[in-house]
Design a protein around this motif. Structure first.
Motif, PDB file in Angstrom:
ATOM      1  N   THR A  32      35.137  27.536  39.090  1.00 41.31           N
ATOM      2  CA  THR A  32      34.589  28.827  39.371  1.00 41.31           C
ATOM      3  C   THR A  32      34.007  28.442  37.964  1.00 41.31           C
ATOM      4  O   THR A  32      33.526  30.360  37.269  1.00 41.31           O
ATOM      5  N   TYR A  37      41.640  39.702  34.448  1.00 44.61           N
ATOM      6  CA  TYR A  37      41.497  40.135  36.171  1.00 44.61           C
ATOM      7  C   TYR A  37      43.154  40.086  36.637  1.00 44.61           C
ATOM      8  O   TYR A  37      44.194  40.892  36.963  1.00 44.61           O
ATOM      9  N   LYS A  38      44.461  38.772  35.888  1.00 41.87           N
ATOM     10  CA  LYS A  38      46.103  39.309  35.706  1.00 41.87           C
ATOM     11  C   LYS A  38      45.830  40.224  35.306  1.00 41.87           C
ATOM     12  O   LYS A  38      46.960  40.522  36.096  1.00 41.87           O
ATOM     13  N   LYS A  72      39.010  34.051  48.134  1.00 43.78           N
ATOM     14  CA  LYS A  72      40.197  33.640  47.774  1.00 43.78           C
ATOM     15  C   LYS A  72      40.246  32.404  46.734  1.00 43.78           C
ATOM     16  O   LYS A  72      41.509  32.561  45.811  1.00 43.78           O
ATOM     17  N   ARG A  73      40.265  31.846  46.742  1.00 38.42           N
ATOM     18  CA  ARG A  73      40.180  30.474  46.634  1.00 38.42           C
ATOM     19  C   ARG A  73      39.418  30.149  45.182  1.00 38.42           C
ATOM     20  O   ARG A  73      39.252  29.305  44.847  1.00 38.42           O
ATOM     21  N   SER A  74      38.285  30.766  44.576  1.00 40.20           N
ATOM     22  CA  SER A  74      37.237  31.487  44.041  1.00 40.20           C
ATOM     23  C   SER A  74      38.079  32.648  43.027  1.00 40.20           C
ATOM     24  O   SER A  74      39.060  32.331  43.020  1.00 40.20           O
ATOM     25  N   ALA A  75      37.285  32.991  42.299  1.00 45.83           N
ATOM     26  CA  ALA A  75      37.727  33.987  41.205  1.00 45.83           C
ATOM     27  C   ALA A  75      37.310  35.308  41.326  1.00 45.83           C
ATOM     28  O   ALA A  75      36.866  35.849  39.318  1.00 45.83           O
ATOM     29  N   PRO A  76      37.116  36.017  42.497  1.00 48.34           N
ATOM     30  CA  PRO A  76      36.038  36.753  42.146  1.00 48.34           C
ATOM     31  C   PRO A  76      37.148  38.599  41.265  1.00 48.34           C
ATOM     32  O   PRO A  76      37.786  38.689  41.550  1.00 48.34           O
ATOM     33  N   LEU A 117      40.714  40.241  49.524  1.00 47.10           N
ATOM     34  CA  LEU A 117      40.154  39.433  48.096  1.00 47.10           C
ATOM     35  C   LEU A 117      41.255  39.108  46.909  1.00 47.10           C
ATOM     36  O   LEU A 117      40.803  38.036  46.000  1.00 47.10           O
ATOM     37  N   ARG A 118      42.426  39.349  47.130  1.00 47.86           N
ATOM     38  CA  ARG A 118      43.663  39.363  45.538  1.00 47.86           C
ATOM     39  C   ARG A 118      43.560  38.243  45.886  1.00 47.86           C
ATOM     40  O   ARG A 118      43.878  37.156  46.468  1.00 47.86           O
ATOM     41  N   TRP A 119      43.986  37.865  44.021  1.00 43.98           N
ATOM     42  CA  TRP A 119      44.358  36.565  44.598  1.00 43.98           C
ATOM     43  C   TRP A 119      45.267  36.313  43.179  1.00 43.98           C
ATOM     44  O   TRP A 119      45.093  36.946  41.790  1.00 43.98           O
ATOM     45  N   ARG A 152      41.486  27.433  39.447  1.00 38.44           N
ATOM     46  CA  ARG A 152      40.347  28.540  40.191  1.00 38.44           C
ATOM     47  C   ARG A 152      38.905  27.044  38.677  1.00 38.44           C
ATOM     48  O   ARG A 152      37.763  27.943  38.139  1.00 38.44           O
TER      49      ARG A 152
END
Lengths: 161, 213
Positions: A50, A67-68, B150-154, B211-213, A47
């Protein structure tokens, strides 16, 4: 992020200790730290677009790591919404210990007092059997039996729940 | 330790240059793709019969611009919300522009149209269909934007979901205006807005799950 593969490897490699320290500071179990570091590295790799090159790099990496961590935390206690947990995570190590403590107290209050006192002394205050026996004026084998029965009663309560 | 080193080796091996405009262009592409499919659906559904005549009126363009304003505001907000650092999506304030325009147009309508006709303008013939049509059509661009997300990082998934709903509702309302035969500004101010709010709410509800990634 400008595309040099060696630089990319150097960057990811350099992030490993940084991320380990970050997760350790946030109170993540040692067993989970490498998992989280791995997930964060993959996310940083996948990513990268971003990241806004006009902004500082570290907050971006930490935001992904955070976040993770929250995502993993949430997956384990899926009754807490992800939005609420953002703020919770800041005080996570503190609140986790507190909740655990409250849980233990609540359960201990519901088993016979003698067993509860023995479990508390041996398992929580980490006293030896001899010390506890001397303190409470009971025989060592009495203490051992109380701990044994107390733990059994606790296990039954917790499993039933 | 060695596991992580292996991982770094593997990741470095498949590394390629990140396009500098990756995120904005991903959002734009999703909006264009979703918009194109929505437009095709509106064509199949049927354009308003008086499209040529209507396109000469200012009301028609205000209707189109109303939805477009929300779409632009939402997409600009997503450009920030798809990044992980929890930035304030300040550009969401752009959504105040279509609201201000439609309030102004509705006030002018109330001031110039005889009171007896206002009720008919407000409800039109499709007041009950309109919000649901807009919300349903919004599902198409929303799907494209969710994939982009989903391919980004919200990291604020509920907010990001809501703003996806807002942008999708805006795109949907803009294109629905090509189908919708209503002419009242009061109608747009009420039923279009409800449709977009509905899409926003659904987005906020589904965001954390989708939207989880």
């Amino acid at each position: 992020m400008a595309g040099d593969s060696r630089a990319h490897r150097a960057l990811l490699g350099a992030l490993i200790p940084v991320l380990r320290r970050y997760f350790a500071r946030k109170g993540v179990n040692d067993a989970d730290i490498d998992d989280l570091v791995q997930m964060t590295l993959i996310a940083v790799h996948e990513r990268g677009d971003t990241y806004d090159p006009g902004k500082p790099f570290a907050p971006w990496v930490y935001a992904i790591a955070r976040y993770k961590m929250i995502d993993q935390f949430r997956r384990r206690r899926n009754h807490i919404g992800l939005d609420d947990i953002g703020e919770l995570a800041e005080e996570r190590d503190f609140s986790e210990a507190l909740t655990a403590r409250l849980d233990v107290d609540a359960h201990l209050a519901r088993i016979p007092e003698k067993q509860a006192a023995a479990v508390r002394a041996i398992r929580i205050e980490q006293l030896s059997v001899a010390e506890t026996a001397a303190r409470d004026g009971l025989s060592p084998s009495d203490i051992k039996i109380s701990v044994h029965r107390g733990l059994k009663a606790l296990a039954k309560r917790v499993l039933r729940k | 330790m060695t596991d992580l080193d292996n991982l770094v080796d593997r990741l470095a091996a498949q590394h390629r240059r990140t396009p500098p405009l990756g995120l904005p262009s991903r959002v734009a592409n999703a909006a264009l793709l979703g918009g194109a499919v929505t437009l095709a659906l509106v064509f199949i559904w049927g354009l308003r019969p008086d499209l040529a005549a209507a396109s000469a009126t200012s009301g028609f363009w205000i209707k189109l611009g109303f939805g477009a304003g929300f779409a632009v505001a939402g997409l600009a907000g997503l450009e920030a919300l798809f990044r992980p650092e929890r930035p304030m999506p300040r550009r969401l304030w752009l959504a105040a522009i279509p609201v201000a325009v439609i309030v102004f147009a509705a006030i002018r309508e109330v001031a110039t149209v005889p009171v007896t006709q206002l009720g008919a303008l407000w409800l039109g013939k499709t007041a009950l269909v309109c919000p649901f049509s807009i919300a349903a059509l919004a599902a198409v661009p929303a799907m494209a934007l969710i994939l982009a997300g989903k391919r980004s990082a919200p990291t604020r998934l509920r907010l990001a979901g809501g703003v996806i709903g807002l942008a999708s509702g805006g795109i949907s309302a803009t294109l629905y205006a090509l189908h919708c035969p209503e002419t009242g500004m009061l109608f747009v101010a009420t039923w279009y807005l409800i449709g977009i709010v509905l899409a926003t709410g659904i987005g906020a509800i589904c965001g954390p799950r989708l939207l989880r990634w």
